[in-house]
Design a protein around this motif. Structure first.
Motif, short mmCIF file in Angstrom:
data_model
loop_
_atom_site.label_atom_id
_atom_site.label_comp_id
_atom_site.label_asym_id
_atom_site.label_seq_id
_atom_site.Cartn_x
_atom_site.Cartn_y
_atom_site.Cartn_z
N ASP A 40 0.83 -1.19 0.00
CA ASP A 40 0.00 0.00 0.00
C ASP A 40 0.87 1.25 0.00
N LEU A 41 1.14 1.79 -1.17
CA LEU A 41 1.93 3.02 -1.26
C LEU A 41 1.20 4.20 -0.63
N GLU A 42 -0.12 4.17 -0.70
CA GLU A 42 -0.91 5.30 -0.18
C GLU A 42 -0.67 5.53 1.30
N SER A 43 -0.36 4.46 2.04
CA SER A 43 -0.23 4.58 3.49
C SER A 43 1.18 4.96 3.94
N LEU A 44 2.12 5.05 3.01
CA LEU A 44 3.50 5.34 3.38
C LEU A 44 3.69 6.83 3.67
N SER A 45 4.77 7.13 4.38
CA SER A 45 5.03 8.51 4.80
C SER A 45 6.38 9.01 4.28
N GLY A 46 6.85 8.45 3.15
CA GLY A 46 8.13 8.88 2.59
C GLY A 46 8.02 10.25 1.94
N GLY A 135 1.28 21.89 -0.08
CA GLY A 135 1.06 20.47 -0.29
C GLY A 135 1.52 19.65 0.89
N GLU A 136 1.62 18.37 0.68
CA GLU A 136 1.96 17.42 1.73
C GLU A 136 3.34 17.67 2.33
N TRP A 137 4.29 18.14 1.51
CA TRP A 137 5.66 18.36 1.96
C TRP A 137 6.05 19.84 1.90
N PHE A 152 5.22 20.33 -9.98
CA PHE A 152 6.48 20.03 -9.31
C PHE A 152 6.23 19.85 -7.81
N ILE A 153 6.86 18.85 -7.23
CA ILE A 153 6.85 18.62 -5.80
C ILE A 153 8.30 18.51 -5.35
N VAL A 184 6.12 9.61 -4.71
CA VAL A 184 7.06 10.25 -3.80
C VAL A 184 7.01 9.59 -2.42
N ARG A 185 5.82 9.26 -1.95
CA ARG A 185 5.68 8.64 -0.62
C ARG A 185 6.47 7.34 -0.49
N GLY A 186 6.62 6.63 -1.60
CA GLY A 186 7.29 5.34 -1.54
C GLY A 186 8.74 5.36 -1.97
N THR A 187 9.26 6.52 -2.36
CA THR A 187 10.63 6.60 -2.88
C THR A 187 11.65 6.64 -1.74
#
Length: 219
Positions: A40-46, A135-137, A152-153, A184-187
């Protein structure tokens, strides 16, 4: 997994390339196999630093400076700066093409804020309509010109900055942004200990089987 090679010079973290659909429609070579991400990539916090890689069972493509979770159904497109030197690895999806780069950054952080402002000015100078949003970050940058939408993020990490971009049709902009955030969360960023100059792109290395494929295609 479609592959292609295109020769371009290296660019620093803050150099903008004017959006153009020609950059995203290069024909692919023969397909190779890569097992897509599981979990589940959606749940990651990367994004994660190499020292904090989670035990999440997600398959990631090892590109040297980054470990990239490839979404199911996506195609990988390899862009070459010159023979044997990888410029970028793009992730092509139905909603747009995503590209993730890692750069050397100062210990103090804050590089993305600088780069984001410079990108905005260059995009405006090129005739694009530009706006930013929280955004998130932190700050995200959105640009549009004609039928092309670009987002761009940026994320500041420990001595690295991750810059991610997605480009695609205007009517797919929301889906493309969601896909980019998920990627991005999973990278994972592998900064290493080498003293890279600030803003230098961290080198991309292809897995042996993909590098061999590119070499056989004359890339």
């Amino acid at each position: 997994m479609a592959l292609f090679g295109r020769r371009r010079r290296d660019r620093p973290a803050d150099e903008h390339v004017e959006p153009d659909f020609d950059d995203y429609d290069e024909a692919g070579a023969d397909d190779d196999e890569f097992e897509p991400s599981q979990g589940d990539l959606e749940s990651l916090s990367g994004p994660f630093d190499a020292e904090d890689v989670p035990d999440d069972g997600i398959a990631r493509l090892n590109l040297g400076s980054i470990l990239l979770p490839v979404p199911d159904g996506a195609q990988l497109q390899v862009e070459m700066a010159e023979p044997g030197v990888v410029k970028a690895v793009h992730v092509a999806t139905p909603s747009g093409q995503m590209t993730v780069h890692a750069y050397a950054a100062p210990r103090s952080g804050g590089l993305w804020e600088e780069v984001c402002g410079e990108l905005a000015e260059e995009l405006k100078a090129g005739g694009a309509a530009v706006r930013s949003a929280a955004g998130e970050w932190g700050q995200e940058l959105m640009a549009s010109q004609g039928d092309l939408a670009v987002r761009f993020i940026g994320v500041d990490g420990p001595r690295w900055m991750l810059r991610a971009v997605v480009a695609g049709p205007q009517d797919q902009a929301a889906q493309a942004a969601h896909g980019l955030r998920t990627l991005v969360r999973g990278t994972v960023v592998v900064r290493g200990t080498q003293p890279w100059p600030v803003r230098d792109p961290l080198p991309i290395e292809l897995p042996p089987e993909i590098a061999q494929h590119i070499a056989e295609q004359g890339g």
